[in-house]
Design an enzyme around this catalytic site. Structure first.
Site, PDB file in Angstrom:
ATOM      1  N   GLY A 133       0.828  -1.202   0.000  1.00 22.09           N
ATOM      2  CA  GLY A 133       0.000   0.000   0.000  1.00 22.09           C
ATOM      3  C   GLY A 133       0.863   1.254   0.000  1.00 22.09           C
ATOM      4  N   GLY A 157      -0.247  -5.048   0.709  1.00 18.05           N
ATOM      5  CA  GLY A 157      -1.484  -4.898  -0.065  1.00 18.05           C
ATOM      6  C   GLY A 157      -1.487  -5.688  -1.359  1.00 18.05           C
ATOM      7  N   ASP A 175      -1.749  -7.735   7.579  1.00 17.27           N
ATOM      8  CA  ASP A 175      -3.196  -7.512   7.446  1.00 17.27           C
ATOM      9  C   ASP A 175      -3.682  -8.003   6.075  1.00 17.27           C
ATOM     10  OD1 ASP A 175      -1.908  -5.409   6.060  1.00 17.27           O
ATOM     11  OD2 ASP A 175      -3.599  -4.055   6.379  1.00 17.27           O
TER      12      ASP A 175
END
Length: 355
Positions: free
Chosen positions: A69, A117, A148
């Site tokens: 990201g 990401g 994540d």
């Protein structure tokens, strides 16, 4: 061939394939909020178009699918107590869940660098292709964060403690190790990608997932275990604990070259980030689906966004690049249950919800 203008994201139809190309090669295709939104729109279009049989995700340039990201933008927002984290992660995680459930075969070409990401856009795909150049990693603990984008779901489903090892150390997987860790399905030499890509644009409308697998397997090498897989017995012995202190103690006791190198790596990470990661990974083992992990990750991400460790980790790695973060607290034994509690607390109206 229909196409949208070639900005940071290219979405177009080639033959029977809906192509999604991350198009920021100078930034190793690091993803912005706008790109997530454009991917979502492209998936809307491709899902409803009967002429599109398969989705193909790829990255522009030679360096990789996606380095993650846009960390710098998140850091800038966190510094001024902005809300980019809240908005970006919400939309990103919902997109990750959508990819996992996408009704058409979705082929991710995981060449070169695939991190953060980029893992979220590719490792939840129905068909995940790695190459001889793949360098896949979830290095977030080094930024005071945790793996994540559904990383806790993926890592908790790796064999033995391999996922715990990769999640806590941020070490890189090559293609075969990514397959072993269940982040990918097939290893195809990068040189064969143009040919495979061409074949994917020619699949029949209404093609089944099994038929797409067969097309990919025609180019695959069959390799399914790399250098880290060979260390699985020692990794299982050293990482099979629910407290970071016990992992550190096991590594110290073992004293092998591998254990000492791993101890040094963990010594550079955020103690709070490691504790949060380990707890999320253990909770993910009993999760029944990806969404359950994403809900927990979203709660923890909002707390990370408010934390000094995230700002300090990004400063040291990305902004000043001095590689010398001052973590708070500095030692794993100083991380208390009271410090961890907010990362796992329910967040009321801000809870992540899926359509």
């Amino acid at each position: 061939m229909s196409s949208v203008e070639e900005g940071d994201l290219v979405a177009r139809v080639e033959g029977t394939a809906g192509i999604i190309r991350l198009n920021r090669p100078k930034a190793i295709n690091a993803i912005t909020l706008e790109m997530f939104r454009d991917i979502d729109k492209a998936l809307d279009r491709f899902e409803s178009d009967p002429a599109v049989a398969v989705i193909v995700l790829e990255g522009a340039g030679e360096r990789g699918l996606c380095a993650g990201g846009d960390i710098r933008a998140l850091w800038e927002s966190a510094k001024v107590k902005g809300d980019l984290g809240k908005i970006l992660w919400r939309e990103e995680y919902i997109l990750n869940a959508r990819i996992k459930k996408f009704p058409k075969p979705y082929v991710a070409f995981m060449d070169g660098i695939v991190m953060g990401g980029g893992v979220g856009l590719s490792a939840h795909a129905s068909h995940r292709v790695v190459t001889d150049r793949t360098k896949l990693a979830m290095p977030e603990v080094g930024l005071g964060f945790f793996p994540d984008v559904g990383g806790t779901w993926l890592l908790s489903r790796s064999p033995g403690e391999i996922g715990t090892y990769f999640g806590l150390t941020g070490q890189t997987m090559n293609g075969p190790d990514a397959i072993h860790a269940k982040f990918a399905d097939a290893m195809v030499p990068a040189a064969k990608w143009p040919e495979l890509r061409e074949a994917l644009t020619r699949v029949r409308q209404g093609v089944s997932a099994a038929e797409v697998t067969k097309v990919i397997d025609g180019f695959a090498t069959g390799e399914a275990a790399g250098p880290v897989a060979a260390k699985e017995p020692i990794i299982d012995a050293l990482f099979g604990f629910d407290r970071m202190e016990d992992i550190f103690a096991a590594l110290e006791r073992d004293g092998s070259e591998f254990a000492l190198a791993t101890l040094k790596t963990l010594g550079e990470k955020s103690p709070r980030g490691m504790a949060v990661t380990l707890k999320l990974l253990r909770l993910a083992r009993t999760a029944s689906n990806l969404e359950e992990c994403l809900v927990r990750e979203y709660r923890a991400a909002l707390e990370v966004f408010r934390s000094d460790d995230f700002r300090e980790g990004v400063r040291a790695a990305v902004i000043d690049k001095d590689r010398n973060p001052s973590w708070s607290p500095p030692r794993i034994e100083d991380v208390t249950p009271e410090m961890l509690a907010p990362y796992f607390a329910e967040i009321g109206t801000d809870e992540l919800k899926f359509n």
